[in-house]
Design a protein around this motif. Structure first.
Motif, mmCIF file in Angstrom:
data_model
loop_
_atom_site.group_PDB
_atom_site.id
_atom_site.type_symbol
_atom_site.label_atom_id
_atom_site.label_comp_id
_atom_site.label_asym_id
_atom_site.label_seq_id
_atom_site.Cartn_x
_atom_site.Cartn_y
_atom_site.Cartn_z
ATOM 1 N N VAL A 1 -18.453 27.195 19.127
ATOM 2 C CA VAL A 1 -18.973 27.198 20.313
ATOM 3 C C VAL A 1 -20.193 26.296 20.368
ATOM 4 O O VAL A 1 -20.255 25.470 21.426
ATOM 5 C CB VAL A 1 -19.364 28.621 20.807
ATOM 6 C CG1 VAL A 1 -20.248 28.462 22.282
ATOM 7 C CG2 VAL A 1 -18.167 29.618 21.020
ATOM 8 N N ALA A 2 -21.041 26.308 19.465
ATOM 9 C CA ALA A 2 -22.132 25.245 19.391
ATOM 10 C C ALA A 2 -21.681 23.798 19.217
ATOM 11 O O ALA A 2 -22.230 22.975 20.162
ATOM 12 C CB ALA A 2 -23.081 25.701 18.282
ATOM 13 N N LEU B 1 -21.400 38.904 8.704
ATOM 14 C CA LEU B 1 -20.684 38.530 9.984
ATOM 15 C C LEU B 1 -19.331 38.413 10.071
ATOM 16 O O LEU B 1 -18.947 38.612 11.118
ATOM 17 C CB LEU B 1 -21.664 37.849 10.698
ATOM 18 C CG LEU B 1 -23.050 37.734 10.778
ATOM 19 C CD1 LEU B 1 -23.679 36.351 11.621
ATOM 20 C CD2 LEU B 1 -23.278 38.795 11.767
ATOM 21 N N MET C 1 -23.804 33.680 6.021
ATOM 22 C CA MET C 1 -23.511 34.284 7.474
ATOM 23 C C MET C 1 -22.427 35.280 7.250
ATOM 24 O O MET C 1 -22.279 36.593 7.895
ATOM 25 C CB MET C 1 -23.568 33.545 8.531
ATOM 26 C CG MET C 1 -25.002 32.838 8.710
ATOM 27 S SD MET C 1 -24.529 31.656 10.462
ATOM 28 C CE MET C 1 -24.243 32.752 11.637
ATOM 29 N N SER C 2 -21.410 34.734 6.661
ATOM 30 C CA SER C 2 -20.225 35.380 6.707
ATOM 31 C C SER C 2 -19.995 36.491 5.644
ATOM 32 O O SER C 2 -19.296 37.484 5.749
ATOM 33 C CB SER C 2 -19.080 34.468 6.696
ATOM 34 O OG SER C 2 -19.075 33.785 5.361
ATOM 35 N N THR D 1 -16.490 35.607 13.196
ATOM 36 C CA THR D 1 -17.750 35.618 14.121
ATOM 37 C C THR D 1 -18.304 34.436 13.661
ATOM 38 O O THR D 1 -18.769 33.395 14.408
ATOM 39 C CB THR D 1 -18.496 37.046 13.957
ATOM 40 O OG1 THR D 1 -17.795 37.992 14.281
ATOM 41 C CG2 THR D 1 -19.533 36.805 14.664
ATOM 42 N N THR D 2 -18.567 33.926 12.388
ATOM 43 C CA THR D 2 -19.355 32.951 12.041
ATOM 44 C C THR D 2 -18.611 31.774 12.586
ATOM 45 O O THR D 2 -19.414 30.647 13.254
ATOM 46 C CB THR D 2 -19.406 32.734 10.543
ATOM 47 O OG1 THR D 2 -20.050 33.834 10.061
ATOM 48 C CG2 THR D 2 -20.577 31.732 10.131
ATOM 49 N N SER D 3 -17.308 31.548 12.413
ATOM 50 C CA SER D 3 -16.772 30.229 12.841
ATOM 51 C C SER D 3 -16.761 30.280 14.356
ATOM 52 O O SER D 3 -16.923 29.045 14.779
ATOM 53 C CB SER D 3 -15.091 30.415 12.649
ATOM 54 O OG SER D 3 -14.905 30.507 11.197
ATOM 55 N N VAL D 4 -16.505 31.349 15.358
ATOM 56 C CA VAL D 4 -16.615 31.030 16.570
ATOM 57 C C VAL D 4 -17.957 30.794 17.066
ATOM 58 O O VAL D 4 -18.146 29.774 18.042
ATOM 59 C CB VAL D 4 -16.398 32.453 17.075
ATOM 60 C CG1 VAL D 4 -16.567 32.450 18.698
ATOM 61 C CG2 VAL D 4 -14.668 32.838 16.814
ATOM 62 N N ILE D 5 -19.191 31.097 16.487
ATOM 63 C CA ILE D 5 -20.419 30.978 16.811
ATOM 64 C C ILE D 5 -20.658 29.397 16.611
ATOM 65 O O ILE D 5 -21.311 28.674 17.657
ATOM 66 C CB ILE D 5 -21.528 31.676 15.989
ATOM 67 C CG1 ILE D 5 -21.467 33.223 16.261
ATOM 68 C CG2 ILE D 5 -22.880 31.026 15.967
ATOM 69 C CD1 ILE D 5 -22.226 34.106 15.296
ATOM 70 N N PHE D 6 -20.100 28.797 15.553
ATOM 71 C CA PHE D 6 -20.630 27.386 15.090
ATOM 72 C C PHE D 6 -19.506 26.546 16.111
ATOM 73 O O PHE D 6 -19.907 25.433 16.539
ATOM 74 C CB PHE D 6 -20.469 27.065 13.820
ATOM 75 C CG PHE D 6 -21.465 27.547 12.820
ATOM 76 C CD1 PHE D 6 -22.634 27.024 12.967
ATOM 77 C CD2 PHE D 6 -21.693 28.949 12.345
ATOM 78 C CE1 PHE D 6 -23.972 27.193 12.143
ATOM 79 C CE2 PHE D 6 -22.866 29.192 11.806
ATOM 80 C CZ PHE D 6 -24.061 28.503 11.701
#
Length: 266
Positions: free
Chosen positions: A241-242, A230, A219-220, A234-239
């Motif tokens: 938050v999940a 990404l 992803m990154s 962005t990849t770190s923030v997505i995961f």
């Protein structure tokens, strides 16, 4: 005439485990954490210009603080436990990166070293406690063995994942599919063939690390090296938050809390 049994001895005591129940939520968060471990380490090291040494010092300090909180807790607290997993995931990545980039130790050698250290930890844990079950983590000694094992699984997974995806040119996406397939095979062995539950748990646990790392890299990383570009932020923030969403859910519902009676403990 027999003596009366004291109430405190005859009553069935309930002990609270310091780790979560193994549910689908456990595996979801575990994979999310391993992905964050890969991308967050790269982000802090590169984007914030901390460098490997500075990033390692920062993350080790935060990990020690989180582990102190975990050991002082009297029961499983979702946000504390998973904070430890996320931070140890980052530290495991950094240990491997330091070995490869700072000390010029190859990924093959790193993989062998962490495999041996992990095996020795399992041997020491079993010889001391006669069990490797995650359902038995209710003493400080067992918890110490558990977190040391977790650290080595992350370091090993990082080295093995990078070795396969980069050095062997398998690619990030293909590596993710490979490790997902291996986890599926282990799961099938457990449920269909009734393969030992403890062994299958730890095999799957080890495999989730390179799976998550491959997903994070896919992803990154830039498109010219097989990624989606990404970026690590962005990849770190997505995961993250999940992870936060699932941890909040588990904190409210307590669906992953283990309650063990004395008769269940080995």
């Amino acid at each position: 005439m027999t003596a009366a049994v004291p109430a405190q001895n005859s009553a069935l005591r309930i002990l609270i485990s310091k780790v979560p129940e193994i549910t689908l939520f456990f595996w979801i968060i575990k994979i999310l954490c391993t992905t964050v471990g890969e991308t967050a380490a790269d982000w802090i090291n590169t984007n914030l210009n901390f460098g490997l040494v500075g990033t390692s010092a920062l993350m080790i300090s935060l990990t020690v603080i989180a582990l102190v909180m975990q050991f002082r807790a009297r029961r499983y607290i979702p946000w504390v436990y998973w904070l430890c997993v996320v931070l140890i995931s980052v530290v495991g990545t950094l240990i491997t990166d330091n070995m490869v980039n700072t000390f010029n130790i190859t990924l093959v050698t790193s993989t062998i070293i962490f495999s041996v250290l992990l095996a020795l930890t399992f041997i020491g844990w079993y010889r001391s406690e006669k069990t490797l079950s995650i359902h038995s983590i209710f003493t400080a000694k067992r918890e110490a063995f558990y977190w040391l094992t977790v650290l080595f699984t992350f370091a090993l997974g990082t080295a093995a994942g990078d070795l396969i995806s980069e050095n062997l040119n398998v690619g990030y996406l293909n590596s993710a599919l490979l490790f997902a397939g291996l986890i599926g095979t282990v799961t099938l062995a457990h449920f269909a063939v009734k393969f030992d539950a403890i062994a299958t748990f730890w095999i799957a646990y080890i495999l989730t690390r390179p799976l998550g790392a491959s997903i994070g890299d896919y992803m990154s990383q830039a498109k010219d090296v097989g990624g989606l570009e990404l970026g690590t932020v962005t990849t770190s923030v997505i995961f993250l938050v999940a992870i936060l969403a699932v941890v909040i859910y588990l904190s409210l519902t307590r669906k992953d809390q283990i309650r063990l009676s004395e008769t269940e403990i080995t």
